[in-house]
Design a protein around this motif. Structure first.
Motif, PDB file in Angstrom:
ATOM      1  N   GLU A   1     -10.827 -10.467 -16.900  1.00  0.00           N
ATOM      2  CA  GLU A   1     -12.034  -9.928 -17.526  1.00  0.00           C
ATOM      3  C   GLU A   1     -12.820  -9.044 -16.572  1.00  0.00           C
ATOM      4  O   GLU A   1     -13.351  -8.035 -16.969  1.00  0.00           O
ATOM      5  N   LYS A   2     -12.904  -9.429 -15.296  1.00  0.00           N
ATOM      6  CA  LYS A   2     -13.808  -8.742 -14.380  1.00  0.00           C
ATOM      7  C   LYS A   2     -13.112  -7.930 -13.294  1.00  0.00           C
ATOM      8  O   LYS A   2     -13.769  -7.200 -12.577  1.00  0.00           O
ATOM      9  N   TRP A   3     -11.829  -8.072 -13.141  1.00  0.00           N
ATOM     10  CA  TRP A   3     -11.115  -7.315 -12.113  1.00  0.00           C
ATOM     11  C   TRP A   3     -11.114  -5.837 -12.495  1.00  0.00           C
ATOM     12  O   TRP A   3     -10.939  -5.482 -13.655  1.00  0.00           O
ATOM     13  N   MET A   4     -11.290  -4.982 -11.496  1.00  0.00           N
ATOM     14  CA  MET A   4     -11.359  -3.539 -11.735  1.00  0.00           C
ATOM     15  C   MET A   4     -10.046  -2.876 -11.327  1.00  0.00           C
ATOM     16  O   MET A   4      -9.464  -3.233 -10.297  1.00  0.00           O
ATOM     17  N   PRO A   5      -9.584  -1.889 -12.103  1.00  0.00           N
ATOM     18  CA  PRO A   5      -8.337  -1.207 -11.751  1.00  0.00           C
ATOM     19  C   PRO A   5      -8.503  -0.288 -10.538  1.00  0.00           C
ATOM     20  O   PRO A   5      -9.571   0.275 -10.314  1.00  0.00           O
ATOM     21  N   VAL A   6      -7.432  -0.153  -9.787  1.00  0.00           N
ATOM     22  CA  VAL A   6      -7.378   0.770  -8.647  1.00  0.00           C
ATOM     23  C   VAL A   6      -6.326   1.816  -9.009  1.00  0.00           C
ATOM     24  O   VAL A   6      -5.177   1.473  -9.258  1.00  0.00           O
ATOM     25  N   THR A   7      -6.732   3.079  -9.023  1.00  0.00           N
ATOM     26  CA  THR A   7      -5.824   4.143  -9.442  1.00  0.00           C
ATOM     27  C   THR A   7      -5.553   5.165  -8.343  1.00  0.00           C
ATOM     28  O   THR A   7      -4.945   6.200  -8.602  1.00  0.00           O
ATOM     29  N   ASP A   8      -6.002   4.865  -7.126  1.00  0.00           N
ATOM     30  CA  ASP A   8      -5.824   5.804  -6.025  1.00  0.00           C
ATOM     31  C   ASP A   8      -5.464   5.034  -4.756  1.00  0.00           C
ATOM     32  O   ASP A   8      -6.085   4.019  -4.455  1.00  0.00           O
TER      33      ASP A   8
ATOM     34  N   ILE B   1       0.844  -1.207   0.000  1.00  0.00           N
ATOM     35  CA  ILE B   1       0.000   0.000   0.000  1.00  0.00           C
ATOM     36  C   ILE B   1       0.876   1.253   0.000  1.00  0.00           C
ATOM     37  O   ILE B   1       0.599   2.213  -0.726  1.00  0.00           O
ATOM     38  N   GLU B   2       1.933   1.255   0.814  1.00  0.00           N
ATOM     39  CA  GLU B   2       2.830   2.421   0.869  1.00  0.00           C
ATOM     40  C   GLU B   2       3.503   2.671  -0.481  1.00  0.00           C
ATOM     41  O   GLU B   2       3.744   3.816  -0.855  1.00  0.00           O
ATOM     42  N   ASN B   3       3.812   1.609  -1.205  1.00  0.00           N
ATOM     43  CA  ASN B   3       4.492   1.726  -2.504  1.00  0.00           C
ATOM     44  C   ASN B   3       3.530   1.468  -3.661  1.00  0.00           C
ATOM     45  O   ASN B   3       3.924   0.937  -4.696  1.00  0.00           O
ATOM     46  N   TRP B   4       2.302   1.862  -3.514  1.00  0.00           N
ATOM     47  CA  TRP B   4       1.247   1.547  -4.471  1.00  0.00           C
ATOM     48  C   TRP B   4       1.539   2.045  -5.886  1.00  0.00           C
ATOM     49  O   TRP B   4       1.107   1.438  -6.858  1.00  0.00           O
ATOM     50  N   GLN B   5       2.306   3.132  -6.019  1.00  0.00           N
ATOM     51  CA  GLN B   5       2.595   3.692  -7.353  1.00  0.00           C
ATOM     52  C   GLN B   5       3.454   2.748  -8.197  1.00  0.00           C
ATOM     53  O   GLN B   5       3.519   2.886  -9.408  1.00  0.00           O
ATOM     54  N   GLU B   6       4.119   1.782  -7.555  1.00  0.00           N
ATOM     55  CA  GLU B   6       4.996   0.856  -8.267  1.00  0.00           C
ATOM     56  C   GLU B   6       4.241  -0.342  -8.843  1.00  0.00           C
ATOM     57  O   GLU B   6       4.848  -1.230  -9.431  1.00  0.00           O
ATOM     58  N   TYR B   7       2.915  -0.357  -8.680  1.00  0.00           N
ATOM     59  CA  TYR B   7       2.125  -1.521  -9.081  1.00  0.00           C
ATOM     60  C   TYR B   7       0.910  -1.142  -9.917  1.00  0.00           C
ATOM     61  O   TYR B   7       0.337  -0.074  -9.745  1.00  0.00           O
ATOM     62  N   HIS B   8       0.536  -2.069 -10.804  1.00  0.00           N
ATOM     63  CA  HIS B   8      -0.795  -2.036 -11.402  1.00  0.00           C
ATOM     64  C   HIS B   8      -1.654  -2.781 -10.383  1.00  0.00           C
ATOM     65  O   HIS B   8      -1.348  -3.929 -10.026  1.00  0.00           O
ATOM     66  N   ILE B   9      -2.713  -2.146  -9.900  1.00  0.00           N
ATOM     67  CA  ILE B   9      -3.523  -2.729  -8.830  1.00  0.00           C
ATOM     68  C   ILE B   9      -4.937  -2.974  -9.355  1.00  0.00           C
ATOM     69  O   ILE B   9      -5.511  -2.120 -10.042  1.00  0.00           O
ATOM     70  N   TYR B  10      -5.480  -4.146  -9.012  1.00  0.00           N
ATOM     71  CA  TYR B  10      -6.826  -4.522  -9.427  1.00  0.00           C
ATOM     72  C   TYR B  10      -7.547  -5.166  -8.245  1.00  0.00           C
ATOM     73  O   TYR B  10      -6.924  -5.779  -7.393  1.00  0.00           O
ATOM     74  N   TYR B  11      -8.871  -5.041  -8.222  1.00  0.00           N
ATOM     75  CA  TYR B  11      -9.636  -5.741  -7.195  1.00  0.00           C
ATOM     76  C   TYR B  11     -10.762  -6.539  -7.838  1.00  0.00           C
ATOM     77  O   TYR B  11     -11.246  -6.210  -8.916  1.00  0.00           O
ATOM     78  N   ALA B  12     -11.189  -7.592  -7.134  1.00  0.00           N
ATOM     79  CA  ALA B  12     -12.338  -8.386  -7.535  1.00  0.00           C
ATOM     80  C   ALA B  12     -13.419  -8.194  -6.486  1.00  0.00           C
ATOM     81  O   ALA B  12     -13.125  -7.984  -5.315  1.00  0.00           O
ATOM     82  N   GLY B  13     -14.661  -8.259  -6.896  1.00  0.00           N
ATOM     83  CA  GLY B  13     -15.780  -8.094  -5.975  1.00  0.00           C
ATOM     84  C   GLY B  13     -16.857  -7.212  -6.578  1.00  0.00           C
ATOM     85  O   GLY B  13     -16.724  -6.726  -7.704  1.00  0.00           O
ATOM     86  N   LEU B  14     -17.915  -6.983  -5.797  1.00  0.00           N
ATOM     87  CA  LEU B  14     -19.024  -6.154  -6.280  1.00  0.00           C
ATOM     88  C   LEU B  14     -18.619  -4.696  -6.423  1.00  0.00           C
ATOM     89  O   LEU B  14     -19.019  -4.012  -7.357  1.00  0.00           O
ATOM     90  N   SER B  15     -17.863  -4.198  -5.450  1.00  0.00           N
ATOM     91  CA  SER B  15     -17.369  -2.828  -5.481  1.00  0.00           C
ATOM     92  C   SER B  15     -16.131  -2.783  -4.596  1.00  0.00           C
ATOM     93  O   SER B  15     -15.791  -3.763  -3.949  1.00  0.00           O
ATOM     94  N   TYR B  16     -15.480  -1.624  -4.550  1.00  0.00           N
ATOM     95  CA  TYR B  16     -14.294  -1.534  -3.700  1.00  0.00           C
ATOM     96  C   TYR B  16     -14.666  -1.581  -2.219  1.00  0.00           C
ATOM     97  O   TYR B  16     -13.803  -1.780  -1.371  1.00  0.00           O
TER      98      TYR B  16
END
Length: 163
Positions: free
Chosen positions: A83-90, A48-63
């Protein structure tokens, strides 16, 4: 002479079908997940602290109702697609997802490394559904991650919904 030629053609067809069959049967190369250890031991907080170094995605109904979060390093040539994972940009969204995952008291999440079929490192997954993480190679240096079902739900002492 005719039977020898027929036999060699039949042999060639059988060899070709044995070579092609694994792909048709769905026996692709699958990756795996493993607990990080040794010098690779990292924590979800470090990610989480180094989140800018990663492409981050989540699975589920919403964040706010996640079943997993993936961290795929931006450095290197290893990619994770779905196909269904959503990107996290923040970062704040990543923090919220991890807090929700941590809130499933009866189903605690675990941080695991995502490895390709040859043991190559592709990233991390944080989920309580670690047995349901399916990753398969779709081309060299690219893994496809199947969707993970909704987070587990504890129906309490009765153990059944609606009853």
């Amino acid at each position: 002479m005719k039977s020898k030629r027929g036999l060699s053609i039949l042999s060639a067809v059988l060899l070709l079908s044995i070579w092609i069959m694994p792909g048709c049967l769905g026996l692709e190369k699958y990756g795996s997940i493993r607990a990080p250890g040794g010098q690779d031991a990292t924590t979800i907080q470090t990610l989480i602290e180094n989140w800018q170094e990663y492409h981050i995605y989540y699975a589920g109904l919403s964040y706010k109702s996640p079943s997993a979060i993936i961290f795929n390093p931006k450095q290197g040539d290893k990619r994770i697609v779905s196909e269904k994972w959503m990107p996290v940009t923040d970062q704040s969204v990543a923090v919220t997802i991890v807090k929700w995952l941590d809130s499933y008291i009866n189903f605690p999440p675990y941080l695991s490394k995502i490895l390709g079929p040859n043991g190559d490192f592709f990233g991390y997954v944080y989920t309580s559904a670690e047995m349901q993480v399916v990753v398969r190679e779709i081309e060299p240096n690219t893994l496809f991650v199947e969707d993970i079902p909704l987070p587990p739900f504890d129906y309490g002492p009765g153990g059944k919904a609606g009853g």
